[in-house]
Design an enzyme around this catalytic site. Structure first.
Site, PDB file in Angstrom:
ATOM      1  N   HIS A 195       0.876  -1.166   0.000  1.00  0.00           N
ATOM      2  CA  HIS A 195       0.000   0.000   0.000  1.00  0.00           C
ATOM      3  C   HIS A 195       0.916   1.219   0.000  1.00  0.00           C
ATOM      4  O   HIS A 195       1.851   1.289   0.798  1.00  0.00           O
ATOM      5  CB  HIS A 195      -0.887  -0.014   1.243  1.00  0.00           C
ATOM      6  CG  HIS A 195      -2.036   0.935   1.171  1.00  0.00           C
ATOM      7  ND1 HIS A 195      -1.848   2.295   1.142  1.00  0.00           N
ATOM      8  CD2 HIS A 195      -3.366   0.734   1.109  1.00  0.00           C
ATOM      9  CE1 HIS A 195      -3.047   2.881   1.064  1.00  0.00           C
ATOM     10  NE2 HIS A 195      -3.975   1.958   1.039  1.00  0.00           N
ATOM     11  N   ARG A 200      -6.147   9.539  -1.523  1.00  0.00           N
ATOM     12  CA  ARG A 200      -5.630   9.876  -2.857  1.00  0.00           C
ATOM     13  C   ARG A 200      -6.781   9.966  -3.852  1.00  0.00           C
ATOM     14  O   ARG A 200      -6.787  10.820  -4.729  1.00  0.00           O
ATOM     15  CB  ARG A 200      -4.593   8.852  -3.322  1.00  0.00           C
ATOM     16  CG  ARG A 200      -3.245   9.045  -2.654  1.00  0.00           C
ATOM     17  CD  ARG A 200      -2.239   8.026  -3.131  1.00  0.00           C
ATOM     18  NE  ARG A 200      -2.599   6.680  -2.738  1.00  0.00           N
ATOM     19  CZ  ARG A 200      -2.862   5.677  -3.561  1.00  0.00           C
ATOM     20  NH1 ARG A 200      -2.767   5.849  -4.864  1.00  0.00           N
ATOM     21  NH2 ARG A 200      -3.188   4.487  -3.109  1.00  0.00           N
TER      22      ARG A 200
END
Ligand code: FAD
Length: 584
Positions: free
Chosen positions: A242, A264
């Site tokens: 991640h 994001r």
């Protein structure tokens, strides 16, 4: 000292489920629903409802619900994100089953997901997807799912063996599965559970890397057990990092924990140590590129020395408005505040963190494995995601296949299977294996385990992580051999020989499984001489042509020697270069 009795306590059950995450709990509920007369037992290393990674799910659950989206689109995103390596029938089962499971979660099990003003379920953006399809409850979705599942399991007569650790599968004299050897962590007493069907749902978990996200109870136990049983593990080189693990210094366990993808997705920026946004140098999708691309970009920035004080990069959300960020990502903002960072208005240091194993036990759509009576679901299984998992497809995977496993096991018990008697020599051998740390021999300092863990973390991070190459893989393979020898020689010090809640003993067992599975990761990574999704080799940087995609399959022989084979992907639903989504 009085002689200890190592004869395992015995228990009989129709279905034994190992693990109490989304996969294990869904399996229990669906087996029960199929036949309430079945005797079902869940054995779990931690406390039911409080352990594993399903509870930790932040972002949410991918499912094609909204007008304009479709299961074909979800399927194509999964296949393209997975670099054409997923088993297409498994991926199709995932995207179709997710629609049923989300309805069950909301309408039958009582999950409250976030809704739009018009009453429809709210779905947010996640990286690598062509449609906003991630169902969520704020940014703490897993707690909602696991609490409701646990309540339903508690309300039925399903037996729970909490703080029971599965050690090994036990066969009968003919080589058929008879059950599982476990140890009761609270007492240190062994327990043999004789079962007609066993589900492996211990949730994988790449916790052998310096920075990692999964819960502390996960140490690849199920995968190591499957390996010892001789089952093939596929796609094991595919470890997902991640991109945004919290970086708060090496002396806090908060380091490595995930700051979710939705940050994001919502427009968060990644900045180097000097405050310069860099993702456009790597991918046209910038911060919304897939996890492998973003992780590699951050790692490259780190290797180039363009880092923050703790050696990572910054995640910056302030430009989106602090109040909005706080409203949408309350859990994340609070987590960062606990470590002294202001996520809503300031910048937070982040580092890529090992998150998910796309690889696992080879299995079929109905969750059967090569071994009759043994089923697998969730993160212990391999082949659904190929070379890269889309954020939001993990919990969908565990719930969809958990439910299928429950139904398959109930059906299987309706037509077949008697209890099988364990081969006592195999049972004794499994106990002896678990007893290694208590065996006669010079005792070792407990700090040896700390050194083994540190060496494992660093070697896997440096040489089998985000960026790999041949020499580094050979180096880490040698380190793993050395660590395995160290663990075989480890003997508990006198002050750590009480069996009840013996953390040092369980640490040794955890590390043993982690080293075994790390060897498989490295072996598969050595075999894959190209770059594909999560697997990137600087000595073979060219991506593989999807049309000639091969997946790796690793097996251990009885003397623990690993063999790897490459098998062609079956493009059963769509050929590379084609799509099931047609322009309108
Ligand atoms: C921080 C974090 C955030 C995530 N966010 C998302 C997200 O937003 N969306 C998404 O789709 N996915 C997400 N994931 C991934 C997702 O959580 C997993 O893919 C999924 O929940 C795995 O479910 P599972 O049932 O296979 O395993 P888990 O839920 O991990 O359960 C494994 C169970 O096995 C038990 N166990 C382990 N070893 C043994 C043993 N030896 N004996 C007995 N029991 C054992 C554990 O105690 C646990 O109960 C996230 C993961 C993490 C770590």
């Amino acid at each position: 000292m009085k002689d200890l009795d190592f004869t395992p306590v015995r228990l009989k059950t129709d279905i034994l489920i190992l693990g109490a995450g989304g996969a294990g709990l869904f399996a229990a509920l669906h087996a029960f629903q199929n036949n309430p007369a079945l005797d079902i037992t869940i054995a779990v290393k931690g406390l039911l409802g409080k352990c594993g990674c399903t509870r930790m799910v932040q972002g949410g659950y991918n499912v094609a619900l909204a007008p304009g989206d479709s299961i074909e689109r979800h399927f194509m995103d999964t296949i393209e994100g997975g670099k054409w390596l997923p088993d297409q029938d498994l991926a199709w089962t995932l995207v179709t089953g997710a629609v049923e499971r989300i309805r069950e979660l909301e309408n039958e099990l009582g999950c409250f997901f976030d809704h739009n003003p018009d009453g429809t379920i709210h779905q947010k953006a996640f990286a690598g997807q062509t449609f906003d399809r991630t169902v969520h409850k704020g940014d703490l979705t897993g707690i909602e799912i696991i609490n409701r599942l646990a309540e339903q399991v508690w309300s039925r007569g399903i037996r729970r063996l909490e703080e029971h650790r599965a050690l090994d599968f036990i066969l009968d004299a003919e080589g058929a599965l008879a059950g599982v050897l476990l140890v009761d962590v609270r007492t240190g007493r062994y327990l043999f559970v004789q079962a007609k069907a066993v589900l492996l749902a211990t949730g994988g978990g790449p916790t052998m890397y310096r920075f990692h996200t999964p819960s502390g109870d996960k140490s690849c136990d199920g995968l190591a057990m499957a390996l010892r049983l001789g089952l093939p593990l596929r796609d094991m080189e595919m470890v997902q990092f991640h991109p945004t693990g919290l970086l708060a210094g090496l002396d806090t366990r908060m380091t490595g924990t995930v700051l979710e993808e939705g940050l994001r997705g919502a427009g968060g920026h990644l900045l180097d140590g000097a405050g310069v946004r860099f993702m456009a140098n790597y991918d046209a999708q910038t911060e919304r590129a897939t996890r492998d691309v973003v992780s590699r970009a951050i790692f490259t920035e780190m290797r180039a020395g363009r880092t923050t004080p703790n050696g990572g990069v910054y995640l910056s959300m302030g430009h989106l408005g602090a109040a909005d960020v706080l409203r949408k990502f309350k859990g994340m903002v609070e987590r960062c505040a606990d470590c002294g960072f202001d996520l809503a208005a300031g910048r937070v240091e982040v580092v890529p963190t090992a998150h998910y194993m796309m690889g696992g036990v080879e299995f079929a759509r109905d969750c059967t494995t090569e071994r009759a009576g043994l089923f697998v679901a969730g993160e212990d299984s391999g082949g659904v995601h190929g070379a890269n998992r889309l954020g939001g497809n993990g919990v969908a995977n565990s719930t969809v296949f958990g439910a299928i496993a429950g139904e398959t096991m109930a059906t299987w018990l309706a037509v077949e299977r008697a209890f099988r008697e364990p081969d006592v020599s195999k049972l004794a051998a499994a106990v002896a294996r678990a007893e290694t740390a208590f065996a006669p021999g010079p005792t070792t300092s407990a700090t040896v385990l700390e050194e083994i863990r540190e060496t494992l973390y660093q070697a896997m991070w440096d040489d089998a992580g985000i960026v790999r190459e041949g020499q580094g893989l050979a180096r880490v393979a040698r380190v793993l051999d050395h660590l395995a020898e160290g663990l075989a020689a480890f003997r508990l010090p006198a002050e750590a020989r009480d069996r009840a809640f013996n953390v040092t003993w369980h640490d040794a067992l955890n590390l043993d499984n982690l080293v075994s599975v790390s060897r498989v990761i490295v072996r598969a990574a050595q075999a894959r001489k190209n770059s594909c999704g999560a697997h990137y080799r600087t000595d073979f940087p060219d991506p593989v042509d999807p049309a000639s995609s091969l997946y790796t399959s690793v097996r251990a022989s009885s003397d623990a020697k690993l063999t790897v084979s490459a098998k062609p992907v079956d493009f059963s639903r769509v050929q590379p270069g084609h799509s099931l989504v047609h322009a309108t």
